[in-house]
Design an enzyme around this catalytic site. Structure first.
Site, short mmCIF file in Angstrom:
data_model
loop_
_atom_site.label_atom_id
_atom_site.label_comp_id
_atom_site.label_asym_id
_atom_site.label_seq_id
_atom_site.Cartn_x
_atom_site.Cartn_y
_atom_site.Cartn_z
CG ASN A 8 11.20 9.17 -49.25
OD1 ASN A 8 10.82 10.06 -48.49
ND2 ASN A 8 11.70 8.02 -48.81
CE LYS A 10 15.33 8.33 -48.35
NZ LYS A 10 16.35 7.29 -48.20
CG HIS A 88 11.51 4.23 -46.04
ND1 HIS A 88 12.79 4.14 -45.52
CD2 HIS A 88 11.65 4.59 -47.33
CE1 HIS A 88 13.66 4.44 -46.47
NE2 HIS A 88 13.00 4.72 -47.58
CD GLU A 155 12.44 2.39 -51.05
OE1 GLU A 155 12.74 3.25 -51.89
OE2 GLU A 155 12.38 2.63 -49.85
N GLY A 161 20.47 4.68 -51.00
CA GLY A 161 21.51 5.68 -50.75
C GLY A 161 22.93 5.19 -50.94
CB SER A 193 20.94 3.66 -55.76
OG SER A 193 21.52 3.68 -54.46
N GLY A 215 17.33 10.33 -52.79
CA GLY A 215 18.33 11.38 -53.00
C GLY A 215 18.17 12.16 -54.29
P1 PGA Z 1 17.59 6.62 -52.51
O1 PGA Z 1 16.43 6.38 -51.43
O2 PGA Z 1 16.94 6.88 -53.83
O3 PGA Z 1 18.34 7.81 -51.98
O4 PGA Z 1 18.42 5.38 -52.52
C1 PGA Z 1 15.26 5.68 -51.77
C2 PGA Z 1 14.34 5.57 -50.59
O5 PGA Z 1 14.84 5.38 -49.46
O6 PGA Z 1 13.12 5.68 -50.72
#
Ligand code: PGA
Length: 230
Positions: A8, A10, A88, A155, A161, A193, A215
């Protein structure tokens, strides 16, 4: 059963960044149908022939019409997307999306033959008040028990994050509850994460069917280490 690994992006990346990303992403062709990249919508069409499945990050709940700024399921399809993330937590919060409108998005995607990745997850406050199960049920309430072919991404908001990840038993319990709620098989991904150091443990020790990676997916070498696990 191969796992589904979803990147993802973003609101990250430019044309040059994503070209570079694909150049440095050393994935074997055989795995490519189990690896999905959710790019910003403006870049989907440019990367449709780069060998990985593409996903949108959101879609309109309407089919077409006077909805300035929105992107329809048919438009995503035209640009090469075969998946789309909906619900999301960032979109729920920043765009004020309701469970009903997210379910409408799901229906639009279904009509366009795009596989939804339907995100659910609880805040820290909900977790601490031990309301996770009812919160997730509320988010899934528009789906009847006989729904078919769903992909749900669990999630937890507090894990996105932050570097925090639920325990193996916490994930297993939530995923079991989601799977047991439906009469037909559903795939449940975990996101929050995930990185190259924890992905294998999550895939091997829980009952998840894949990962949604934010991320850590922006680094092609790191994401490749996760993608190889599918
Ligand atoms: P993250 O984000 O891996 O940076 O925690 C996951 C997501 O929001 O899909």
């Amino acid at each position: 059963m191969p796992k589904l690994i979803v990147a993802n992006f973003k609101m990250h990346g430019t044309q040059a960044f994503i070209e570079d990303w694909f150049t440095n992403f050393p994935l074997e062709k055989a795995l490519s149908k189990h690896v999905v990249v959710a790019l910003p919508a403006t870049y989907l069409a440019s990367f449709r022939d780069y060998g990985l499945c593409l996903s949108g990050q959101n879609v309109s709940s309407m089919e077409k019409g006077a909805f300035t700024s929105q992107i329809s399921a048919e438009m995503l399809k035209d640009c090469g997307a075969s998946y789309c993330i909906i619900g999301h937590s960032e979109a729920r919060e920043q765009l004020n999306e309701s469970n009903e409108s997210i379910h409408d998005k799901y229906l639009q995607l279904k009509d366009a033959n795009i596989q939804s990745i339907f995100c659910v997850g609880e805040s820290l406050e909900v977790k601490e008040s031990k309301m996770t199960e009812s919160h997730l049920e509320d988010q899934l309430s528009a789906f009847d028990n006989d729904s078919e072919g769903l992909i749900i991404a669990y999630e937890p908001i507090w894990a996105i994050g932050t570097g925090l990840v639920p325990t193996i038993s916490e994930i297993t319990e939530v995923v079991t509850n989601i799977k047991e709620r439906f009469n037909n098989p559903v795939k449940v991904l975990y996101g929050g994460s995930v990185n190259a150091s924890n992905a294998q443990n999550l895939l091997e020790k829980t009952n998840i069917d894949g990962l949604l990676v934010g991320g850590a997916s922006l680094n092609p070498q790191e994401f490749a280490k996760i993608a190889q696990l599918c």
